[in-house]
Write a protein that holds these residues in place. Sequence first.
Motif, PDB file in Angstrom:
ATOM      1  N   TYR A 196      83.576  46.611  34.161  1.00  0.00           N
ATOM      2  CA  TYR A 196      85.015  46.367  34.047  1.00  0.00           C
ATOM      3  C   TYR A 196      85.702  47.010  35.242  1.00  0.00           C
ATOM      4  O   TYR A 196      85.974  48.215  35.267  1.00  0.00           O
ATOM      5  CB  TYR A 196      85.540  46.932  32.730  1.00  0.00           C
ATOM      6  N   LEU A 197      85.991  46.220  36.269  1.00  0.00           N
ATOM      7  CA  LEU A 197      86.432  46.760  37.546  1.00  0.00           C
ATOM      8  C   LEU A 197      87.793  47.451  37.512  1.00  0.00           C
ATOM      9  O   LEU A 197      88.004  48.396  38.294  1.00  0.00           O
ATOM     10  CB  LEU A 197      86.427  45.656  38.602  1.00  0.00           C
ATOM     11  N   PRO A 198      88.737  47.056  36.675  1.00  0.00           N
ATOM     12  CA  PRO A 198      89.991  47.826  36.650  1.00  0.00           C
ATOM     13  C   PRO A 198      89.792  49.293  36.319  1.00  0.00           C
ATOM     14  O   PRO A 198      90.522  50.150  36.819  1.00  0.00           O
ATOM     15  CB  PRO A 198      90.811  47.111  35.563  1.00  0.00           C
ATOM     16  N   GLY A 199      88.816  49.608  35.476  1.00  0.00           N
ATOM     17  CA  GLY A 199      88.475  50.995  35.191  1.00  0.00           C
ATOM     18  C   GLY A 199      89.279  51.610  34.069  1.00  0.00           C
ATOM     19  O   GLY A 199      90.194  50.995  33.510  1.00  0.00           O
ATOM     20  N   PRO A 200      88.972  52.859  33.700  1.00  0.00           N
ATOM     21  CA  PRO A 200      89.652  53.543  32.596  1.00  0.00           C
ATOM     22  C   PRO A 200      91.149  53.657  32.834  1.00  0.00           C
ATOM     23  O   PRO A 200      91.594  53.931  33.949  1.00  0.00           O
ATOM     24  CB  PRO A 200      89.003  54.931  32.585  1.00  0.00           C
ATOM     25  N   GLY A 201      91.910  53.452  31.780  1.00  0.00           N
ATOM     26  CA  GLY A 201      93.360  53.578  31.874  1.00  0.00           C
ATOM     27  C   GLY A 201      94.058  52.334  32.377  1.00  0.00           C
ATOM     28  O   GLY A 201      95.291  52.308  32.452  1.00  0.00           O
ATOM     29  N   TYR A 202      93.294  51.302  32.704  1.00  0.00           N
ATOM     30  CA  TYR A 202      93.875  50.093  33.292  1.00  0.00           C
ATOM     31  C   TYR A 202      93.604  48.852  32.446  1.00  0.00           C
ATOM     32  O   TYR A 202      92.519  48.681  31.886  1.00  0.00           O
ATOM     33  CB  TYR A 202      93.309  49.839  34.697  1.00  0.00           C
ATOM     34  N   GLY A 203      94.612  48.004  32.374  1.00  0.00           N
ATOM     35  CA  GLY A 203      94.450  46.652  31.881  1.00  0.00           C
ATOM     36  C   GLY A 203      94.457  45.710  33.066  1.00  0.00           C
ATOM     37  O   GLY A 203      94.219  46.111  34.209  1.00  0.00           O
ATOM     38  N   PHE A 204      94.757  44.443  32.796  1.00  0.00           N
ATOM     39  CA  PHE A 204      94.791  43.470  33.884  1.00  0.00           C
ATOM     40  C   PHE A 204      95.935  42.492  33.649  1.00  0.00           C
ATOM     41  O   PHE A 204      96.157  42.016  32.528  1.00  0.00           O
ATOM     42  CB  PHE A 204      93.471  42.706  33.991  1.00  0.00           C
ATOM     43  N   GLY A 205      96.681  42.244  34.720  1.00  0.00           N
ATOM     44  CA  GLY A 205      97.784  41.303  34.660  1.00  0.00           C
ATOM     45  C   GLY A 205      97.371  39.951  35.204  1.00  0.00           C
ATOM     46  O   GLY A 205      96.290  39.454  34.909  1.00  0.00           O
ATOM     47  N   LEU A 206      98.212  39.355  36.016  1.00  0.00           N
ATOM     48  CA  LEU A 206      97.917  38.064  36.629  1.00  0.00           C
ATOM     49  C   LEU A 206      97.672  38.281  38.115  1.00  0.00           C
ATOM     50  O   LEU A 206      98.544  38.089  38.955  1.00  0.00           O
ATOM     51  CB  LEU A 206      99.074  37.084  36.394  1.00  0.00           C
ATOM     52  N   GLY A 207      96.466  38.773  38.416  1.00  0.00           N
ATOM     53  CA  GLY A 207      96.092  39.023  39.797  1.00  0.00           C
ATOM     54  C   GLY A 207      95.943  40.477  40.158  1.00  0.00           C
ATOM     55  O   GLY A 207      95.559  40.799  41.284  1.00  0.00           O
ATOM     56  N   PHE A 208      96.253  41.380  39.236  1.00  0.00           N
ATOM     57  CA  PHE A 208      96.232  42.814  39.529  1.00  0.00           C
ATOM     58  C   PHE A 208      95.670  43.597  38.350  1.00  0.00           C
ATOM     59  O   PHE A 208      95.886  43.233  37.188  1.00  0.00           O
ATOM     60  CB  PHE A 208      97.657  43.349  39.768  1.00  0.00           C
ATOM     61  N   ALA A 209      94.991  44.728  38.646  1.00  0.00           N
ATOM     62  CA  ALA A 209      94.742  45.736  37.621  1.00  0.00           C
ATOM     63  C   ALA A 209      96.044  46.489  37.403  1.00  0.00           C
ATOM     64  O   ALA A 209      96.751  46.818  38.356  1.00  0.00           O
ATOM     65  CB  ALA A 209      93.652  46.700  38.066  1.00  0.00           C
ATOM     66  N   VAL A 210      96.377  46.781  36.139  1.00  0.00           N
ATOM     67  CA  VAL A 210      97.669  47.364  35.789  1.00  0.00           C
ATOM     68  C   VAL A 210      97.441  48.633  34.973  1.00  0.00           C
ATOM     69  O   VAL A 210      96.756  48.599  33.944  1.00  0.00           O
ATOM     70  CB  VAL A 210      98.511  46.368  34.968  1.00  0.00           C
ATOM     71  N   ARG A 211      98.018  49.752  35.417  1.00  0.00           N
ATOM     72  CA  ARG A 211      97.787  51.022  34.733  1.00  0.00           C
ATOM     73  C   ARG A 211      98.584  51.091  33.430  1.00  0.00           C
ATOM     74  O   ARG A 211      99.793  50.892  33.411  1.00  0.00           O
ATOM     75  CB  ARG A 211      98.158  52.190  35.637  1.00  0.00           C
ATOM     76  N   ARG A 212      97.860  51.385  32.345  1.00  0.00           N
ATOM     77  CA  ARG A 212      98.480  51.447  31.025  1.00  0.00           C
ATOM     78  C   ARG A 212      99.074  52.817  30.721  1.00  0.00           C
ATOM     79  O   ARG A 212     100.097  52.923  30.047  1.00  0.00           O
ATOM     80  CB  ARG A 212      97.439  51.128  29.947  1.00  0.00           C
ATOM     81  N   VAL A 213      98.399  53.879  31.174  1.00  0.00           N
ATOM     82  CA  VAL A 213      98.792  55.253  30.828  1.00  0.00           C
ATOM     83  C   VAL A 213      98.666  56.141  32.056  1.00  0.00           C
ATOM     84  O   VAL A 213      97.953  55.827  33.004  1.00  0.00           O
ATOM     85  CB  VAL A 213      97.911  55.815  29.692  1.00  0.00           C
ATOM     86  N   ASP A 214      99.355  57.285  32.003  1.00  0.00           N
ATOM     87  CA  ASP A 214      99.272  58.221  33.136  1.00  0.00           C
ATOM     88  C   ASP A 214      97.886  58.837  33.263  1.00  0.00           C
ATOM     89  O   ASP A 214      97.448  59.162  34.369  1.00  0.00           O
ATOM     90  CB  ASP A 214     100.304  59.336  32.967  1.00  0.00           C
ATOM     91  N   GLY A 215      97.201  59.021  32.129  1.00  0.00           N
ATOM     92  CA  GLY A 215      95.892  59.656  32.146  1.00  0.00           C
ATOM     93  C   GLY A 215      94.756  58.645  32.169  1.00  0.00           C
ATOM     94  O   GLY A 215      94.918  57.505  32.571  1.00  0.00           O
TER      95      GLY A 215
END
Length: 433
Positions: free
Chosen positions: A356-375
């Motif tokens: 899962y390339l976005p990694g911990p703390g990240y979701g995915f939008g439309l073309g970008f990994a998007v950070r869900r939380v500060d940690g």
Amino acid sequence: MTMLLARRAFAGMLLSGFTALAAAQWQAPMPALPSVQPEAVGLSSARLQRIGGWLRGEVDAKRIPGAVVMVGRDGRLAYVDVIGQQGPDSARPMARDSIFRIYSMTKPLVSVAALMLAEEGKLLMEAPVSRYIPAFANTKVGVEKTEAAGNKTLELVPQVRPMTVQDLLRHTSGLTYGFFGNSLVKKAYVDGGVGISGDFTTADFAEKLAALPLHYQPGSTWDYSYSTDVLGRVLEVATGQSLYSLLKNRLLDPLGMRDTSFYVPEPARQARLAEPLADDRVIGVGATIGDPRKVEKFESGGGGLVSTADDYARFLQMLLNGGALDGRRYLSPATVRYMTADHIGPGTGIATTPLYLPGPGYGFGLGFAVRRVDGEAPFVAPAGDYWWGGAGGTYFWVDPKTRLFTVLMVQSPKQRVAYRSIVRNMVYAAVEK
């Protein structure tokens, strides 16, 4: 030659060769974002300079030939550094206008173009991909079965629901990449000769993929894939233009991204191509860094562009501005927020793969990994930041809360992951207010 004829000649140059007028345009100076002293935008000069010092150490250790890094805040470039050489065998120093293969950093550009069309009613997010590429109506999903003897077979089953344009944008299409992993579907990709270069058009590539099984049911799983390549073909069908013509006319030229293109046939621009170390050219199983000097038919929406730091900085500043730059609007602020919202998070029922390339703390939008939380993530950044990178080593992120962006241009598949966290932590260490 009139300007109208010149534009027509330029639009048709991809397969017929670049005209003298086009070559002159490539050599025109690039517009750069205005510069400012770091302290004027709440950054520390001394701390930003650690980035260049560390990168120079990496060059001295022969881990990379060189790099270009830019940090922008509040609409201005607060830090620009150019480090090392343009290539391992080059006496030419790295330059601010050196050209890099940006690979998957092509995806955000194509995704923005798709949302521009959606704003105009020319593309529908929930539309089946088969509306634009009919062959996908018959694409089956491959389900691995293990026989009593332990042998694996592939059962082909129908799609539970059609693959949509939104699925392409968020990598939930069921498509995959064949150059990592060892599933039977991935093996079918490799055996079928699926790659991002060759003597085929974008249309040919989409048809080839449609004839192969999907790895997952559409909408069920985030899996990094050729989704944006298929999206590129969707945009061609929706507009009647080649992907490059669409990007150039609607996004690249208006933004002043004059060195961003799929291929580099002009000798003057070829001299500015950055190269990796000789032993650092592998981007995946059976996949190595390509040569954009050779013009091919295929325009890979998922990984085919080259660009410069200044070019990509202008694109990122446009996004940070909520879709506008230099008095011209490309997307509405609402659409930018929609693109950079999490589309696969809790409640969607969408699974993620081990890779899962976005990694911990990240979701995915439309073309970008998007950070869900500060940690959660192993590096500093507030929730709401969005990023992506390229297999060749390039990387960016945009942070709306801190009002900054960073772009790192380097050609090094080996270092592409490690450098991201290091540069992020150094940039945020320089944020003083």
